[in-house]
Design a protein around this motif. Sequence first.
Motif, PDB file in Angstrom:
ATOM      1  N   ASP A 159       6.663   2.644   6.529  1.00  0.00           N
ATOM      2  CA  ASP A 159       6.760   2.560   5.068  1.00  0.00           C
ATOM      3  C   ASP A 159       7.728   1.415   4.751  1.00  0.00           C
ATOM      4  OD1 ASP A 159       5.426   5.325   4.416  1.00  0.00           O
ATOM      5  OD2 ASP A 159       7.001   5.756   5.877  1.00  0.00           O
ATOM      6  N   PHE A 160       7.269   0.422   4.033  1.00  0.00           N
ATOM      7  CA  PHE A 160       8.123  -0.740   3.786  1.00  0.00           C
ATOM      8  C   PHE A 160       7.558  -1.566   2.631  1.00  0.00           C
ATOM      9  CE2 PHE A 160       4.841  -2.523   6.430  1.00  0.00           C
ATOM     10  CZ  PHE A 160       4.716  -3.846   6.038  1.00  0.00           C
ATOM     11  N   GLY A 161       8.194  -2.713   2.366  1.00  0.00           N
ATOM     12  CA  GLY A 161       7.705  -3.671   1.381  1.00  0.00           C
ATOM     13  C   GLY A 161       7.786  -3.209  -0.051  1.00  0.00           C
ATOM     14  N   PRO A 162       8.908  -2.647  -0.525  1.00  0.00           N
ATOM     15  CA  PRO A 162       8.980  -2.176  -1.913  1.00  0.00           C
ATOM     16  C   PRO A 162       9.002  -3.342  -2.897  1.00  0.00           C
ATOM     17  CG  PRO A 162      11.148  -2.097  -0.913  1.00  0.00           C
ATOM     18  CD  PRO A 162      10.191  -2.477   0.186  1.00  0.00           C
ATOM     19  N   MET A 163       8.458  -3.110  -4.077  1.00  0.00           N
ATOM     20  CA  MET A 163       8.535  -4.094  -5.157  1.00  0.00           C
ATOM     21  C   MET A 163       8.483  -3.354  -6.496  1.00  0.00           C
ATOM     22  SD  MET A 163       9.022  -7.101  -6.183  1.00  0.00           S
ATOM     23  CE  MET A 163       8.967  -7.886  -4.571  1.00  0.00           C
ATOM     24  N   TYR A 164       9.339  -3.778  -7.422  1.00  0.00           N
ATOM     25  CA  TYR A 164       9.358  -3.177  -8.749  1.00  0.00           C
ATOM     26  C   TYR A 164       8.065  -3.487  -9.496  1.00  0.00           C
ATOM     27  CZ  TYR A 164      14.388  -2.693  -7.953  1.00  0.00           C
ATOM     28  OH  TYR A 164      15.612  -2.355  -7.447  1.00  0.00           O
ATOM     29  N   TYR A 165       7.545  -2.471 -10.193  1.00  0.00           N
ATOM     30  CA  TYR A 165       6.368  -2.646 -11.044  1.00  0.00           C
ATOM     31  C   TYR A 165       6.546  -1.738 -12.251  1.00  0.00           C
ATOM     32  CZ  TYR A 165       1.533  -2.437 -12.693  1.00  0.00           C
ATOM     33  OH  TYR A 165       0.391  -2.492 -13.467  1.00  0.00           O
ATOM     34  N   LYS A 166       6.775  -2.350 -13.410  1.00  0.00           N
ATOM     35  CA  LYS A 166       7.151  -1.602 -14.604  1.00  0.00           C
ATOM     36  C   LYS A 166       8.403  -0.786 -14.262  1.00  0.00           C
ATOM     37  CE  LYS A 166       2.349  -1.503 -16.169  1.00  0.00           C
ATOM     38  NZ  LYS A 166       2.479  -2.673 -17.047  1.00  0.00           N
ATOM     39  N   ASP A 167       8.381   0.523 -14.450  1.00  0.00           N
ATOM     40  CA  ASP A 167       9.528   1.360 -14.070  1.00  0.00           C
ATOM     41  C   ASP A 167       9.259   2.090 -12.760  1.00  0.00           C
ATOM     42  OD1 ASP A 167      10.957   0.654 -16.355  1.00  0.00           O
ATOM     43  OD2 ASP A 167       9.966   2.210 -17.541  1.00  0.00           O
ATOM     44  N   GLU A 189      -0.674   2.017  17.482  1.00  0.00           N
ATOM     45  CA  GLU A 189      -1.392   3.286  17.363  1.00  0.00           C
ATOM     46  C   GLU A 189      -1.056   4.009  16.057  1.00  0.00           C
ATOM     47  OE1 GLU A 189      -3.881   4.244  19.217  1.00  0.00           O
ATOM     48  OE2 GLU A 189      -3.653   2.410  20.364  1.00  0.00           O
ATOM     49  N   GLN A 190      -0.850   3.242  14.984  1.00  0.00           N
ATOM     50  CA  GLN A 190      -0.643   3.831  13.667  1.00  0.00           C
ATOM     51  C   GLN A 190      -1.816   3.475  12.770  1.00  0.00           C
ATOM     52  OE1 GLN A 190       3.059   3.173  11.720  1.00  0.00           O
ATOM     53  NE2 GLN A 190       4.304   3.532  13.550  1.00  0.00           N
ATOM     54  N   PRO A 191      -1.996   4.249  11.686  1.00  0.00           N
ATOM     55  CA  PRO A 191      -3.041   3.897  10.713  1.00  0.00           C
ATOM     56  C   PRO A 191      -2.739   2.548  10.069  1.00  0.00           C
ATOM     57  CG  PRO A 191      -2.254   6.149  10.388  1.00  0.00           C
ATOM     58  CD  PRO A 191      -1.315   5.504  11.351  1.00  0.00           C
ATOM     59  N   PHE A 192      -3.768   1.975   9.447  1.00  0.00           N
ATOM     60  CA  PHE A 192      -3.592   0.697   8.764  1.00  0.00           C
ATOM     61  C   PHE A 192      -2.807   0.897   7.465  1.00  0.00           C
ATOM     62  CE2 PHE A 192      -6.687  -0.478  11.792  1.00  0.00           C
ATOM     63  CZ  PHE A 192      -6.618  -1.859  11.926  1.00  0.00           C
ATOM     64  N   LEU A 193      -2.218  -0.194   6.992  1.00  0.00           N
ATOM     65  CA  LEU A 193      -1.375  -0.164   5.799  1.00  0.00           C
ATOM     66  C   LEU A 193      -2.193  -0.232   4.517  1.00  0.00           C
ATOM     67  CD1 LEU A 193       1.262  -2.727   7.034  1.00  0.00           C
ATOM     68  CD2 LEU A 193       1.742  -0.319   6.566  1.00  0.00           C
ATOM     69  N   SER A 194      -1.725   0.478   3.498  1.00  0.00           N
ATOM     70  CA  SER A 194      -2.278   0.366   2.153  1.00  0.00           C
ATOM     71  C   SER A 194      -1.130   0.391   1.156  1.00  0.00           C
ATOM     72  CB  SER A 194      -3.251   1.512   1.865  1.00  0.00           C
ATOM     73  OG  SER A 194      -4.450   1.349   2.592  1.00  0.00           O
ATOM     74  N   LEU A 195      -1.453   0.063  -0.079  1.00  0.00           N
ATOM     75  CA  LEU A 195      -0.449   0.024  -1.136  1.00  0.00           C
ATOM     76  C   LEU A 195      -0.435   1.339  -1.909  1.00  0.00           C
ATOM     77  CD1 LEU A 195      -1.136  -3.572  -2.502  1.00  0.00           C
ATOM     78  CD2 LEU A 195       0.649  -2.856  -0.911  1.00  0.00           C
ATOM     79  N   TYR A 196       0.775   1.812  -2.217  1.00  0.00           N
ATOM     80  CA  TYR A 196       0.947   3.066  -2.940  1.00  0.00           C
ATOM     81  C   TYR A 196       1.905   2.858  -4.109  1.00  0.00           C
ATOM     82  CZ  TYR A 196      -1.488   5.288   0.897  1.00  0.00           C
ATOM     83  OH  TYR A 196      -2.447   5.642   1.816  1.00  0.00           O
ATOM     84  N   LEU A 197       1.824   3.771  -5.062  1.00  0.00           N
ATOM     85  CA  LEU A 197       2.661   3.719  -6.247  1.00  0.00           C
ATOM     86  C   LEU A 197       3.607   4.909  -6.241  1.00  0.00           C
ATOM     87  CD1 LEU A 197       3.104   2.167  -8.948  1.00  0.00           C
ATOM     88  CD2 LEU A 197       1.515   3.797 -10.001  1.00  0.00           C
ATOM     89  N   GLY A 198       4.890   4.634  -6.474  1.00  0.00           N
ATOM     90  CA  GLY A 198       5.880   5.703  -6.491  1.00  0.00           C
ATOM     91  C   GLY A 198       6.683   5.703  -7.778  1.00  0.00           C
ATOM     92  N   ARG A 199       7.225   6.874  -8.134  1.00  0.00           N
ATOM     93  CA  ARG A 199       8.045   7.017  -9.338  1.00  0.00           C
ATOM     94  C   ARG A 199       9.518   6.994  -8.934  1.00  0.00           C
ATOM     95  NH1 ARG A 199       5.950  11.187 -10.918  1.00  0.00           N
ATOM     96  NH2 ARG A 199       4.551  10.343 -12.537  1.00  0.00           N
ATOM     97  N   ILE A 200      10.285   6.089  -9.547  1.00  0.00           N
ATOM     98  CA  ILE A 200      11.716   5.982  -9.267  1.00  0.00           C
ATOM     99  C   ILE A 200      12.460   6.962 -10.168  1.00  0.00           C
ATOM    100  CG2 ILE A 200      13.707   4.430  -9.190  1.00  0.00           C
ATOM    101  CD1 ILE A 200      11.744   2.084  -9.063  1.00  0.00           C
ATOM    102  N   ASN A 201      13.368   7.728  -9.594  1.00  0.00           N
ATOM    103  CA  ASN A 201      14.103   8.687 -10.417  1.00  0.00           C
ATOM    104  C   ASN A 201      15.130   7.964 -11.300  1.00  0.00           C
ATOM    105  OD1 ASN A 201      16.296   8.087  -8.809  1.00  0.00           O
ATOM    106  ND2 ASN A 201      16.520  10.111  -7.932  1.00  0.00           N
ATOM    107  N   PRO A 202      15.649   8.624 -12.339  1.00  0.00           N
ATOM    108  CA  PRO A 202      16.554   7.957 -13.295  1.00  0.00           C
ATOM    109  C   PRO A 202      17.792   7.348 -12.646  1.00  0.00           C
ATOM    110  CG  PRO A 202      15.781  10.044 -14.192  1.00  0.00           C
ATOM    111  CD  PRO A 202      15.329  10.005 -12.755  1.00  0.00           C
TER     112      PRO A 202
END
Length: 650
Positions: A159-167, A189-202
């Motif tokens: 899990d890596f490569g974070p980037m801000y998008y809106k909030d 021997e890991q699955p391939f990478l995809s992009l996911y969206l996460g919610r940042i807490n206050p």
Amino acid sequence: MKYIFTISIIVLSTFVGNAQKKYKRADDLFDKMWYIEAAKEYESAIDQGDISSEVFQKAGDAYYFNTDMEGAYKWYDRLISEYPKEVDAEYIFRYAHALQGIGEYKQAKKWMKKFSEKAKNEDPRAEKYSQNKITVEDILDIEPQFTLRNLDINTEYSDFGPMYYKDQLVYSSAIDSSYYEERRYHWNEQPFLSLYLGRINPLQTDVTLIEEFSEEINTRYHEATVSFSLDERKIYFTRNNYDGNLGRDQDGVNHLKLYSAVLKEDEDGNTIWEDIKELPFNSDDYSVGHPAVSPDGKQLYFVSDMPGSIGATDIFVVDILENDQYSQPRNLGNDINTYGREMFPYITGNRLYFASDGHLGLGGLDVFQADYVIENVFNTPINLGAPLNSKLDDFGFIIKEDLNTGFVCSNRKSGKGDDDIYSFERTPIETCTQNVFGYLSNVKTGEKISGVTVSLFSKNGEKIEEAITGVNGDYNFVTPVGCSEKYKVTAIKKGYTSNSKDFETSSITGKTEVPLGLDTVDELIVEENGQLKIKIGIIYFDLDKSFIRNDAAIELNKIVLLMTQYPKMKIKVESHTDSRSPDDYNLSLSDRRAKSTKAYLASQGINGDRIESAIGYGETQLINNCTNDIPCSEADHQLNRRSEFIITKI
């Protein structure tokens, strides 16, 4: 850390050379970046009695490029121990990194010095790793600035490569979803990478998974590391060279490419990412990835091993033009880029942050900060120290500088799995800066010189700022520069020989004074009251006469010679008298003498256009108090009886 090496591995792995037939299967696996399987094959060869330097190198590399520093150390240590005279400088470098990776900093320092001695001038990293200025101990002693927290979204995979998008936060993950359940990346021997969206807490301390970022962008292969346009309606992202089929170079290698997509609404009013297209500076023959858009949205930074790279991977920048056009890529130069790997740029209004193993660090990739000077010119990068950096890989740093919060990635052992994303809070240490000031003076007379153009340059020759000296010959540059940095000041003024001075700023916040001396281009040229003049002997005239005497001609011939040497020189002739005759008479007499002087210079071959004027001022411009009816000595009156030759152009 596993996946982030994709972009740099092609260059680094070529160091191994052409494979010998006895390692063909292992080398084929290595060339495909299937490092786990390759390591097993090399170790099998060793178990069967092959103890050549080549197999130790290859076994070590299979672990090194998979960021398994314990395995890398095991085989590099055998290589160094059994083939001390044969080992190349590059493997000493990797051995030192492996030692750092297992926490053996004292031994790592020793081998860094050995690498520097062996590489010498052949490798730009040699100076950085000599530790003559900064040592590993200095980095370990950096006052801690960061408090880190492992995020809830992290998995046992990468899990890596974070980037801000809106909030929110967009990031890359190899989370084992059902979509990828049967598909594994043979590198690790890991699955391939995809992009996911996460919610940042206050509090900006944790992130919870919301959903897959975009079905339109995610494919069967890798998508990772993104950046957004200023209005967040355009995305730049890294992907395998894939358009329905994997594209490969002539050696069968699948490189990374940068893509863009635009946010639009479909018929049902749903927002979707469309118009997915390659950026024009991609290639099937090298990798391009890890985008970072500048805060003003006008530039795109990225990482590549394209031709023109200094090392394994460099940071480049392009201008974002209209109509989906871009300028030619520009390398950020050897202040930022090294012979090693520079990756994961992140640019703010004040600084460039990036990961590197070419600058001296604590092991693997470390995060560095380079303060902004002028466009695409940065001060020498500084290591941000522990606990942000560790003995393994630390990278993917992003920050909200106004809040002093952000995110960083690491594969340190204390994480949940492979690469993990951490939130951080920064307690910034005051950045060391210097202001450069000084003065300009005549080297012969010591008189301060006004109107001098003074320029400040970085050590790479980039102009940082320009200033003009004041009436006291002083100058002051407004732009702050870095501490313990090398710079150059140049000084230019018409009629003077130019001068420059290299200097190094102090190591603590404050000011650095850089005085400079200038000399006129000829000993006959002087500066008086801000004017350049030709200084010759006194021009004597007979009483009440204006013709040029022989003794005056000798002095005027000096002007003829000087103006011949400087064919662009132009002058004004001004004649003056003392106050001992009637005012009108003095004015007329001085004017005749000025014009007679001009005529003489013209008779000696000086074009009349080069003498802009010849005017007599009589007693109107006395240089002392010897006015009408004021008793003065003959010497004082003589000071006022003068001819002046003022340079207007040179």
